[in-house]
Design an enzyme around this catalytic site. Structure first.
Site, PDB file in Angstrom:
ATOM      1  N   GLU A 107       0.846  -1.046   0.101  1.00 39.73           N
ATOM      2  CA  GLU A 107       0.055   0.154  -0.175  1.00 39.73           C
ATOM      3  C   GLU A 107       0.814   1.220   0.127  1.00 39.73           C
ATOM      4  O   GLU A 107       0.669   2.290  -0.822  1.00 39.73           O
ATOM      5  CB  GLU A 107      -0.942   0.192   1.153  1.00 39.73           C
ATOM      6  CG  GLU A 107      -1.956  -0.944   0.892  1.00 39.73           C
ATOM      7  CD  GLU A 107      -2.831  -1.088   2.273  1.00 39.73           C
ATOM      8  OE1 GLU A 107      -2.321  -1.487   3.289  1.00 39.73           O
ATOM      9  OE2 GLU A 107      -4.136  -1.115   2.146  1.00 39.73           O
ATOM     10  N   GLU A 151      -3.662  -9.644   3.472  1.00 39.82           N
ATOM     11  CA  GLU A 151      -4.539  -9.353   5.144  1.00 39.82           C
ATOM     12  C   GLU A 151      -5.543 -10.329   5.085  1.00 39.82           C
ATOM     13  O   GLU A 151      -5.890 -10.680   6.386  1.00 39.82           O
ATOM     14  CB  GLU A 151      -4.884  -7.731   4.804  1.00 39.82           C
ATOM     15  CG  GLU A 151      -3.896  -6.868   5.193  1.00 39.82           C
ATOM     16  CD  GLU A 151      -3.223  -6.321   3.755  1.00 39.82           C
ATOM     17  OE1 GLU A 151      -3.463  -7.082   2.816  1.00 39.82           O
ATOM     18  OE2 GLU A 151      -2.767  -5.283   3.892  1.00 39.82           O
TER      19      GLU A 151
HETATM   20  N1  CAA Z   1       4.365  -7.481  11.816  1.00 40.62           N
HETATM   21  C1  CAA Z   1       5.053  -7.902  12.933  1.00 40.62           C
HETATM   22  N2  CAA Z   1       5.761  -9.136  12.858  1.00 40.62           N
HETATM   23  C2  CAA Z   1       5.958  -9.823  11.588  1.00 40.62           C
HETATM   24  C3  CAA Z   1       5.281  -9.482  10.503  1.00 40.62           C
HETATM   25  C4  CAA Z   1       4.405  -8.336  10.640  1.00 40.62           C
HETATM   26  N3  CAA Z   1       3.716  -7.899   9.626  1.00 40.62           N
HETATM   27  N4  CAA Z   1       5.574 -10.044   9.545  1.00 40.62           N
HETATM   28  C5  CAA Z   1       6.399 -11.007  10.053  1.00 40.62           C
HETATM   29  N5  CAA Z   1       6.941 -10.781  11.326  1.00 40.62           N
HETATM   30  C6  CAA Z   1       7.790 -11.373  12.117  1.00 40.62           C
HETATM   31  C7  CAA Z   1       7.306 -12.822  12.494  1.00 40.62           C
HETATM   32  O1  CAA Z   1       6.347 -13.087  13.619  1.00 40.62           O
HETATM   33  C8  CAA Z   1       8.655 -13.491  12.760  1.00 40.62           C
HETATM   34  O2  CAA Z   1       8.812 -13.109  14.350  1.00 40.62           O
HETATM   35  P1  CAA Z   1       9.776 -14.173  15.202  1.00 40.62           P
HETATM   36  O3  CAA Z   1      11.125 -14.288  14.408  1.00 40.62           O
HETATM   37  O4  CAA Z   1       9.627 -13.458  16.502  1.00 40.62           O
HETATM   38  O5  CAA Z   1       8.917 -15.416  15.106  1.00 40.62           O
HETATM   39  C9  CAA Z   1       9.695 -12.769  12.077  1.00 40.62           C
HETATM   40  O6  CAA Z   1       8.972 -11.476  11.867  1.00 40.62           O
HETATM   41  C10 CAA Z   1      10.034 -13.157  10.615  1.00 40.62           C
HETATM   42  O7  CAA Z   1       8.832 -13.736   9.983  1.00 40.62           O
HETATM   43  P2  CAA Z   1       8.762 -15.114   9.325  1.00 40.62           P
HETATM   44  O8  CAA Z   1       9.395 -16.382  10.262  1.00 40.62           O
HETATM   45  O9  CAA Z   1       7.344 -15.320   8.754  1.00 40.62           O
HETATM   46  O10 CAA Z   1      10.014 -15.080   8.251  1.00 40.62           O
HETATM   47  P3  CAA Z   1       9.805 -15.607   6.561  1.00 40.62           P
HETATM   48  O11 CAA Z   1      11.069 -14.951   6.218  1.00 40.62           O
HETATM   49  O12 CAA Z   1       9.543 -17.053   6.456  1.00 40.62           O
HETATM   50  O13 CAA Z   1       8.578 -14.616   5.979  1.00 40.62           O
HETATM   51  C11 CAA Z   1       7.160 -12.856   5.202  1.00 40.62           C
HETATM   52  C12 CAA Z   1       8.806 -13.453   5.799  1.00 40.62           C
HETATM   53  C13 CAA Z   1       7.266 -13.207   3.970  1.00 40.62           C
HETATM   54  C14 CAA Z   1       7.293 -11.197   5.579  1.00 40.62           C
HETATM   55  C15 CAA Z   1       6.145 -13.290   6.510  1.00 40.62           C
HETATM   56  O14 CAA Z   1       6.680 -12.943   7.754  1.00 40.62           O
HETATM   57  C16 CAA Z   1       4.973 -12.764   6.150  1.00 40.62           C
HETATM   58  O15 CAA Z   1       4.038 -13.245   5.397  1.00 40.62           O
HETATM   59  N6  CAA Z   1       4.504 -11.830   7.114  1.00 40.62           N
HETATM   60  C17 CAA Z   1       3.069 -11.201   7.123  1.00 40.62           C
HETATM   61  C18 CAA Z   1       2.721 -10.282   5.986  1.00 40.62           C
HETATM   62  C19 CAA Z   1       1.498  -9.619   6.061  1.00 40.62           C
HETATM   63  O16 CAA Z   1       0.613 -10.314   6.559  1.00 40.62           O
HETATM   64  N7  CAA Z   1       1.573  -8.338   5.783  1.00 40.62           N
HETATM   65  C20 CAA Z   1       0.004  -7.687   6.180  1.00 40.62           C
HETATM   66  C21 CAA Z   1       0.156  -7.205   7.398  1.00 40.62           C
HETATM   67  S1  CAA Z   1      -1.556  -6.711   7.710  1.00 40.62           S
HETATM   68  C22 CAA Z   1      -1.563  -4.931   7.076  1.00 40.62           C
HETATM   69  O17 CAA Z   1      -0.493  -4.660   6.451  1.00 40.62           O
HETATM   70  C23 CAA Z   1      -2.901  -4.412   7.147  1.00 40.62           C
HETATM   71  C24 CAA Z   1      -2.950  -3.109   6.495  1.00 40.62           C
HETATM   72  O18 CAA Z   1      -3.439  -3.042   5.449  1.00 40.62           O
HETATM   73  C25 CAA Z   1      -2.365  -1.654   7.073  1.00 40.62           C
END
Ligand code: CAA
Length: 698
Positions: A110, A130
Site C-alpha cells: 500500500e 491481509e
Molecule cells: N508484523 C510483525 N511481525 C512480523 C510481521 C508483521 N507484519 N511479519 C513477520 N513478522 C515477524 C514474524 O512473527 C517473525 O517473528 P519471530 O522471528 O519473532 O517469530 C519474523 O517477523 C520473521 O517472520 P517469518 O518467520 O514469517 O519469516 P519468513 O522469512 O518466513 O517470511 C514474510 C517473511 C513473507 C514477510 C512473512 O513473515 C509474512 O508473510 N509476514 C506477514 C505479511 C503480512 O501479512 N502483511 C500484512 C500485514 S496486515 C496489514 O498490512 C494491514 C494493513 O493493510 C495496514
C-alpha cells in the site's frame, strides 16, 4: 550526504538531486509507529529541500516493508496512522519511486502504491495477504490496486491473498520496471531519468477505474461462498473493492476504513492473528536452547511403500531431497511407485506442476529392497503396519544397519515411541513423526519426543518439518498423542448422542455449521469404518473395556458396510460420494439403544455441540497438565492443520477461551450430574482456570 535519522527506523539522505528515504526495522521492516512517523517526516523533508527533485523509498535488510506491524494490533496503533502518511506521499509535488526487494506485502504494498513509480528486483514479490489475518488492506489497497489492475485481478489478488512475483506484477502494471544490479543505484538512475524526461508525480487516485458490470462482484461472492464459509474478511474485501468502482476515491477510502474497522473488531480476525503468531511460535520448542546444533539432512529413506509411506516419500521429492523407498517385495514397490506417479500426473494435469517436475520428482525416489541400501541416509521414516512387534523388528534392523547419527523416525499414530526406541541401542536418535493422511497433502506433522530423544534430534526434525513444507508441532508420548487423543473424546460422545436419539446427519450438521469441513460420521465413512472397528476389537481383546460401549457402528461394519468404499456405511452413497441418511441404519441404531436400555429422546444442537467439543477441551487441559503439549498454541495448530478445525475460530483452546472456561466447567458439572462423573470429570487445570476466571491463554 550522511544519513539523518527521521525516527528510530527511518533515515533521510541525498544522492545528487535524489532524496533517499531508507527504512530499517528488522526483521521484516514492518510499519511500526516509528516507521510511519519517519516516513511522514522524511517525505516532508524531501519536499522542503529545494534542490531535491525526486525521492526514492528503499529498505535495508532482506525485504521491502512486509506490512503493518501485526503486534501493534493488540496494543492499538499510535499516531500517525498509515492512511494520512500514504496520502501525503501520493499527493506530494515531487515524484516518489518505491524500490522493492524481498516482499512488499500488505501495508508495504500500500505504501508502494502511494508512491508514483515502482521498480523491483526480479526476485521481489508483492501481495495483499491481509485476508489471512482476517483483515482487508486498510490503507487504500482495495481502492488503489483495482485502479491499476482492474476488478478481476484485484479480487483474485486480495481475496486470494497470494504473492505475485515481480515479472508478473510488471505484466499487470503494478511494477513499472524490473531492474538488474544494485537496487539503490538502479532506483536512483530511474528517478534521475524521470526528472530528465520531465515526468512528475502520478497518483493512482487520479486513475478512473475501468467500467465493470457490478454483477462481477455478486458472481465472485457466489464463487467463493462455499470455500470461504464462516470467514468474514473475503466478503468484506469484495464489498470494499466494489466501492472502488461505485464511489469516488475519497468515499471509497472511507468505506474501506469502515469495513476494515469491522474486521479489526471481529473475533474471526483475532483468531486468525492468533494463528499467524502461533504458526511461528510452534517451531520454537520451550526449553530447547536456540543454539542447539542441527544434524544435516541431505538424504532420507522411507520404510513401507504403502499409502502412508508413498505419501511421505513424495514430501521428500517435493522438497528436492533424494529418498529411498524400501519395501519387502518388488511387487509392493511397483504398486507404491505407480500410485506416486499417478498422484504426480494428476497434479500435472491440473496444471500445478509441469511434466518435467513429475519426472524430476520421480527420479528423486529410488525403490530399494534391502536395508543395506539405506545404511548411509541421514534420516529414516518408518511407515509399516501399525503393529508393535513389526515396528520393533524394523527398528532392530535399522539399529544394526544405519550409520551412526542417522535419525530414526516412526510414523506411528498410536504406538508408544519409547517402546519402539527400546528396540534399538540408540533411543536418543529415535523420534516420532506422525504424518496425517494423505501425507503429501496434509500440512500437519506431530513430532513425538520420546523420553530419551536427543535435543539435536528434536531441533533437526522440527526444522526439517518446515523444509518439507509442513507445520511441525512437538508432542509427548501418550495414547493418541494430542490430535487423536482429543478426537477420541469427541468420537465417543458423538456415538453416545446418536444412541440417545440424535440422528447422525443432525450431529454432522452441527459440526458443519460450526465450521468443520464435515461431521464425524461423514468423516468416519470416508476414512473407512473398518479401521476404527479393528482398533476397538483389539482394545476389547486386550481387556481395555470402556465403561459405556456403544456398538451401533460395529453392527454397521458387521453388515459389510465399511463406508464410502463399499457405497454404504453410516450413510448410503448412491453416487459413491454424497452421504444420504438411511432409514435402515436408523432402525439399527434404535435397536441398539433398546438393547442397551436407553430411551431415545430429542436432542438439541446445543447439547450436541457441548457434548462433542467440551470433552475435547477437557482432554486438551489434561494434555497441558501432563506436558504432552507444551502450550495451548501447539494444540490449536494441530487441530487447525490436521483436523479441519475452522481457522476463524483460532483452534479449540483459543475458542474455549472465547466461550469462557467457566461456561465449559459449569457444563461439565451439569453433565456429570446427568451421566455420572466417569466421562464428565473436569480436568484439574480446567477447574482451576475456570475458578480463577482465566483462560488457557491467560
Ligand atoms: N508484523 C510483525 N511481525 C512480523 C510481521 C508483521 N507484519 N511479519 C513477520 N513478522 C515477524 C514474524 O512473527 C517473525 O517473528 P519471530 O522471528 O519473532 O517469530 C519474523 O517477523 C520473521 O517472520 P517469518 O518467520 O514469517 O519469516 P519468513 O522469512 O518466513 O517470511 C514474510 C517473511 C513473507 C514477510 C512473512 O513473515 C509474512 O508473510 N509476514 C506477514 C505479511 C503480512 O501479512 N502483511 C500484512 C500485514 S496486515 C496489514 O498490512 C494491514 C494493513 O493493510 C495496514
Amino acid at each position: 550526504m550522511s544519513d539523518t535519522a527521521m525516527s528510530e527506523t527511518v533515515s533521510f539522505s541525498r544522492q545528487g538531486t535524489i532524496g533517499l528515504i531508507k527504512v530499517n526495522n528488522p526483521p521484516v521492516n514492518a510499519l511500526s509507529q516509528s516507521v510511519r512517523a519517519g516516513l511522514r517526516d522524511a517525505v516532508e523533508r524531501g519536499l522542503s529541500e529545494p534542490d531535491v527533485a525526486a525521492l526514492v523509498l528503499i529498505c535495508e535488510g532482506n525485504t521491502f516493508i512486509a506490512g503493518a506491524d501485526i503486534r501493534e494490533f493488540a496494543t492499538g496503533l499510535g499516531e500517525p496512522a498509515l492512511v494520512p502518511v500514504i496520502d501525503a506521499m501520493e499527493t506530494a509535488a515531487k515524484p516518489i519511486v518505491a524500490a522493492i526487494h524481498g516482499t512488499a506485502l500488505g501495508g508495504g504494498l500500500e505504501v508502494a502504491l502511494g508512491c508514483h513509480y515502482r521498480v523491483a528486483v526480479p526476485t521481489a514479490r508483492v501481495g495483499l495477504p491481509e485476508v489471512a489475518l482476517g483483515l482487508l488492506p486498510g490503507a487504500g489497497g482495495t481502492q488503489r490496486l483495482p485502479r491499476l489492475v482492474g476488478a478481476q485481478v484485484a479480487l483474485d489478488m486480495i481475496v486470494g491473498g497470494g504473492h505475485v512475483p515481480a515479472p508478473k506484477a510488471k505484466e499487470l502494471g503494478i511494477i513499472d520496471d524490473i531492474v538488474e544490479g544494485e537496487l539503490l543505484d538502479a532506483a536512483v538512475t530511474y528517478a534521475e531519468k524521470l526528472i530528465a524526461e520531465g515526468k512528475g508525480p502520478r497518483p493512482i487516485r487520479d486513475i478512473r477505474p475501468e467500467q465493470v458490470s457490478l454483477s462481477v462482484f455478486d458472481d465472485y461472492e457466489q464463487s467463493i461462498a462455499r470455500k470461504q464459509r464462516g470467514f468474514l474478511a473475503p466478503f468484506h474485501i469484495i464489498k470494499s473493492i466494489r466501492a472502488a468502482f461505485e464511489l469516488p476515491f475519497e468515499q471509497g477510502m472511507a468505506r474501506e476504513q469502515e469495513l476494515f474497522a469491522e474486521l479489526m473488531a471481529s473475533t474471526e480476525s483475532k483468531a486468525q492473528q492468533h494463528i499467524f503468531f502461533a504458526e511461528r511460535e510452534v517451531a520454537k520448542v520451550p526449553g530447547l536452547p536456540k543454539d542447539t546444533p542441527l544434524r544435516s539432512i541431505k538424504t532420507g529413506a522411507v520404510i513401507g511403500a504403502g499409502t502412508m509411506g508413498g505419501g511421505i516419500a513424495m514430501n521428500f521429492a517435493n522438497a528436492g531431497i533424494p529418498v529411498k523407498l524400501l519395501d519387502v517385495s518388488q511387487e509392493s514397490l511397483d504398486k507404491g511407485l505407480g500410485i506416486i506417479r499417478r498422484n504426480y500426473e494428476n497434479t500435472a494435469k491440473k496444471g500445478r506442476i509441469s511434466q518435467d517436475d513429475v519426472e524430476r520428482r520421480m527420479a528423486l525416489i529410488e525403490p530399494v529392497l534391502s536395508y543395506d541400501d539405506i545404511k548411509d541416509v541421514d534420516i529414516v521414516i518408518e511407515a509399516v503396519f501399525e503393529n508393535m512387534e513389526i515396528k520393533k523388528e524394523v527398528f532392530r534392523t535399522l539399529d544394526a544397519t544405519c550409520k551412526p547419527g542417522a535419525i530414526l523416525a516412526t510414523n506411528t499414530s498410536t504406538l508408544n515411541v519409547d517402546e519402539i526406541a527400546s528396540a534399538t541401542n540408540r533411543p536418543e536418535d529415535v523420534i516420532g513423526m506422525h504424518f496425517f493422511s494423505p501425507a503429501n497433502v496434509m500440512r500437519l506433522l506431530e513430532n513425538v519426543r520420546g523420553e530419551r530423544t536427543a535435543n539435536d534430534v528434536i531441533a533437526t526434525v522440527m526444522k526439517f518439518s518446515k523444509s518439507l513444507g509442513k507445520v511441525g508441532a512437538l508432542v509427548g508420548v501418550c495414547d493418541g498423542f494430542v490430535g487423536n487423543r482429543m478426537l477420541h473424546a469427541r468420537t465417543r460422545e458423538s456415538a453416545f448422542l446418536v444412541e440417545e436419539g440424535a440422528r447422525p446427519e443432525q450431529v454432522d450438521k452441527v459440526f458443519y455449521d460450526f465450521g468443520f469441513p464435515m461431521g464425524p460420521f461423514a468423516m468416519a465413512d470416508m476414512a473407512g469404518l473398518d479401521v476404527g472397528y479393528k482398533v476397538r476389537q483389539e482394545r476389547r481383546k486386550a481387556g481395555k473395556k470402556e465403561k459405556r460401549d456403544s456398538v451401533w457402528i460395529d453392527r454397521i461394519v458387521e453388515m459389510g458396510r465399511h463406508g464410502q468404499k463399499t457405497h454404504a456405511g453410516i450413510y448410503k452413497y448412491e453416487d459413491g460420494r454424497t452421504p444420504i441418511p438411511d432409514p435402515e441404519i436408523a432402525g439399527i441404531i434404535a435397536q441398539c439403544a433398546k438393547e442397551a436400555g436407553i430411551e431415545q429422546r430429542e436432542i438439541s444442537d446445543q447439547e450436541i455441540l457441548e457434548r462433542c467439543l467440551y470433552p475435547m477441551i477437557n482432554e486438551g487441559a489434561k494434555i497441558l497438565e501432563e506436558g504432552i503439549a507444551a502450550r495451548p498454541l501447539d494444540i490449536d495448530i494441530i487441530w487447525i492443520n490436521g483436523y479441519g478445525f475452522p481457522a476463524y475460530k483460532g483452534g479449540p483452546m483459543f475458542w474455549a477461551d472465547q466461550i469462557g472456561l467457566k461456561t465449559i466447567y459449569d457444563a461439565y458439572l451439569k453433565y456429570a450430574e446427568k451421566f455420572g462423573e466417569h466421562y464428565w470429570k473436569p480436568a484439574p487445570l480446567l477447574e482451576k482456570l475456570a475458578k480463577e476466571g482465566k483462560g488457557f491463554y491467560g
